[in-house]
Design a protein around this motif. Sequence first.
Motif, PDB file in Angstrom:
ATOM      1  N   THR A 160       7.351  11.427   2.410  1.00 24.38           N
ATOM      2  CA  THR A 160       6.960  11.467   1.004  1.00 24.38           C
ATOM      3  C   THR A 160       8.111  11.893   0.108  1.00 24.38           C
ATOM      4  OG1 THR A 160       6.154  13.735   1.265  1.00 24.38           O
ATOM      5  CG2 THR A 160       4.577  11.966   1.592  1.00 24.38           C
ATOM      6  N   THR A 207       4.569  12.974  -5.623  1.00 30.06           N
ATOM      7  CA  THR A 207       3.152  13.286  -5.468  1.00 30.06           C
ATOM      8  C   THR A 207       2.305  12.033  -5.236  1.00 30.06           C
ATOM      9  OG1 THR A 207       3.422  15.266  -6.807  1.00 30.06           O
ATOM     10  CG2 THR A 207       1.189  14.416  -6.587  1.00 30.06           C
ATOM     11  N   THR A 208       2.706  10.902  -5.794  1.00 32.27           N
ATOM     12  CA  THR A 208       1.981   9.663  -5.490  1.00 32.27           C
ATOM     13  C   THR A 208       2.090   9.339  -4.016  1.00 32.27           C
ATOM     14  OG1 THR A 208       2.356   8.800  -7.725  1.00 32.27           O
ATOM     15  CG2 THR A 208       1.772   7.207  -6.022  1.00 32.27           C
ATOM     16  N   ASP A 209       3.281   9.565  -3.447  1.00 39.57           N
ATOM     17  CA  ASP A 209       3.448   9.398  -1.997  1.00 39.57           C
ATOM     18  C   ASP A 209       2.505  10.324  -1.237  1.00 39.57           C
ATOM     19  OD1 ASP A 209       5.378   7.496  -2.293  1.00 39.57           O
ATOM     20  OD2 ASP A 209       7.039   8.707  -1.549  1.00 39.57           O
ATOM     21  N   ARG A 256       7.040   0.907  -0.973  1.00 40.16           N
ATOM     22  CA  ARG A 256       7.209   1.575  -2.270  1.00 40.16           C
ATOM     23  C   ARG A 256       8.623   2.129  -2.414  1.00 40.16           C
ATOM     24  NH1 ARG A 256       5.749   6.638  -4.720  1.00 40.16           N
ATOM     25  NH2 ARG A 256       4.938   6.293  -6.825  1.00 40.16           N
ATOM     26  N   MET A 269      -6.570   1.561  -4.546  1.00 35.36           N
ATOM     27  CA  MET A 269      -5.627   2.065  -5.547  1.00 35.36           C
ATOM     28  C   MET A 269      -5.047   0.916  -6.367  1.00 35.36           C
ATOM     29  SD  MET A 269      -3.538   4.915  -3.311  1.00 35.36           S
ATOM     30  CE  MET A 269      -4.396   6.214  -2.415  1.00 35.36           C
ATOM     31  N   GLU A 304      -2.616   1.901  -9.228  1.00 33.68           N
ATOM     32  CA  GLU A 304      -1.272   2.249  -8.770  1.00 33.68           C
ATOM     33  C   GLU A 304      -0.482   0.975  -8.464  1.00 33.68           C
ATOM     34  OE1 GLU A 304      -4.032   4.007  -8.021  1.00 33.68           O
ATOM     35  OE2 GLU A 304      -3.260   5.611  -9.303  1.00 33.68           O
TER      36      GLU A 304
END
Length: 843
Positions: free
Chosen positions: A262, A265-267, A415, A444, A447
């Motif tokens: 990660t 925070t999206t990760d 991503r 999602m 996103e």
Amino acid sequence: MEQPPLRILPTADSTALVSVDVANVGVLWTRDSEFTWGALNQLERLIETMVDDLGGRVQNHSGDSFIVAFDNPAAAVMWCARVQEGLLALDWPDALAGTPDEVGVQEMLFGGLMARMAIHSGTAEELEAIVGLAHSGQVLVSGSTFDRIDDPIPTDLRVDSLGEVTTASGTLEVRQVTTRLLSRRRFPALAKRTSGLPAAPNCFVGRQADLADLRARLRTGARMVNITCVDGMGKTRLALHLARTLEPITPGGAALVQLNETRDTTDLMIATAWSLGISLGQDGAGTLAERIGHAIAGRSECILVFDGFGPHLDLDVLVTWVRLAPQARFVVTSTEPLSSELSTHLNLEPLNASDAEAMYLARVHRRLRAGDRPIHASQVIVPEDLPTNPSELEAVAGLTSPRWSRPPIPVLQLRHRVADPDQPAERRMHAALDAVPLLIQMGMPDEAAALLDAQADLFHESPIDWAAAKAFALVSAGRFRDAEAVLDGPSDDPAIELMRGRLAHAEARHHDAIEHVAPFVNSASHAYIHGLSLAALDEWEAAVLRLEEGARASSKPIERGWILASLGRVHQDLGRASEAERCLAEALAHGANDPHLVAQVHRHRFEGASAALQMDAARHHLEQSLAWLSRCGDRAATATALIDIAVLDLIQRHPENARERLDRALQICRTDGLGLLEARTLLTVGIAHRTAGDTASALDAFVEAAALAEADPALLGMIASHQGAAEAAVDAIENAEAAFLAANEHLALSWDMLANTMQDMLRGFVDLARAREAALDEQSDAPEAHVDQAMNRLARGSSFETRSTPPRGREAPSRINEFRLARLMLDNAIAALGPSEVIQETN
């Protein structure tokens, strides 16, 4: 020396693999290393002797467990049974006597080493999953493996089915092997799902005081425990061992979320959703973090390990999940302590000298397997300056445990590739296009749309690809106007037309959808939308042809699974039960990793069973669907399933169960702001009150439901009809007539035939009220006439149900169940006040 784990795969279809895992051996190393050294030597000699006798081959791999391959499953079953008996016959010291563990199973039964065993013809991952279900001294075999045995097995062997479990690759039947000598053993029931934690490569040695401390904290109400230490000290191993020991007594199971990949925070949210199998629905309210928190809460009591929480991640997200999921327990490893009042902190110190020596001897013993090993542990020279850092200690012992790892999360890799300026622009663009369907599958879509917006410059030479992908995300998110704006223009590109077809189908413009996709039916995706739209227009035979074309054309397992599921439903509605079940079973085989698809297949089976009035089977499939929906976090679909089960409860006269389901559905609807769904729930709550004889509470629920249902005339009409029936049941005839007048007005705005027919049938309660009124007024013929009118309404309702229920019926059987419930209520009322009783009162 680093020894990466080897993936053991069968060399032929007939090969059966056996995994043998010695129970609690890490505790034994800590208690008495000299004794454990000799006991394991005895075990290995027994295994090697038995392997030679039955033609097996011990496989080399990096872990403590033994992997043995046999050319046929019969030999594997025989070998496991005889080894278990052999363990009973060995001369074990009294030191092996044990006490029950937290699960209630003794660590050492019959005074000897205990081993759990699993037999399976398949992948190493499946074998690990099965052995993870076994208890000490138990032998499990997959049903598919045992069914391949043609020769008769010895009469003293007994093989019993323990049921089915959910694995990462689908549903698996598990059986237990036992013999007369082993028949005294009793084990807890088989878990319903395999472990969500990776298998331990080597036994856990030492840290018993730390382990007891953490267990005590969780037992006394700690919601989140934070384990910190320098790298290599064993925080991840301790966290996973803690979770593994508690998993058997934790209804929601355990899971590992690795955070080493990660970057933001999206990760963190993507990694959590992926690791927990969360696939969010599109109807939920709140932020993404809140929706994931609700999904975690849907797992009920569970243990979640977050490994490697760093300062680059937002602690508030983790705190949100802790607050929203009160029954979940969070075990978080990090280098620095978490600064939250919800967290209790444990900093790991170096191993004490005793634990360090025990771990050293355990690793040396494993390294020397099948080699020149001393007979006694005392013959091993333990370095005086033995490291107290477990990683350094294992390096000295010459057997390094592999780091805990799982395959990288594809959507995170994509991503990161999209955001990497060092990657070629074309590769970044393709990564974005590949990430979109994965994010949509996880629930999602917003996103996915945001990812495309952030990288729009990459698509300056491919605007159609960007528009098609963006429209896909927007349609999946229910943002239809935004999707229309993206698709606006003269383009007739197949990708754009597909998205226009998806949009039209989502908006129930099925003729428009067909017009957009019909020219491209050789494409699986176009044929799928074409078939769905034809089915929605009741052109079932044509729908079958298109869906079959789509299934043949599709090369993507998940897409093919969804097409086959829809094809199965169409066959089901046509009354072709065998073809339907074949398609649904094949859909599961292709899409077992998609929780929404699994839930949908069970939903289709529920509808089929409902149509056939097989209510017990309908309940089973609906509960299976509910379990998957709850686990993957689709809150709106979960609430819908709860309502449907409550209707079945009421039909089968279990009102107390119905109220429990409806309370859960109401909680979801009110938390997520699902107004129309809350109205439908309250309607069912009112019906439940009526069946219990509480008319006042029923009327209150109907009023509250009507206030929420203003946007749906058909639903408003059904609420008003039930309200009128409730008023009539207490002889408030004027109020009842006013409610039915309102129902007529609402239903005039809809083309909902079921709601209109239900309204006509429920007016039978007014007929019965008038019959009672006529009896009191001593009108000789009127009571019977009113009752006859109510019976005619009931007969019309029964006829409508017969015509409208598949095969070739127009209504979904789940809606017919609501109609059946209303018909049952009227039938009961007529039975309680039949014509003979009315006439008797008159006379």
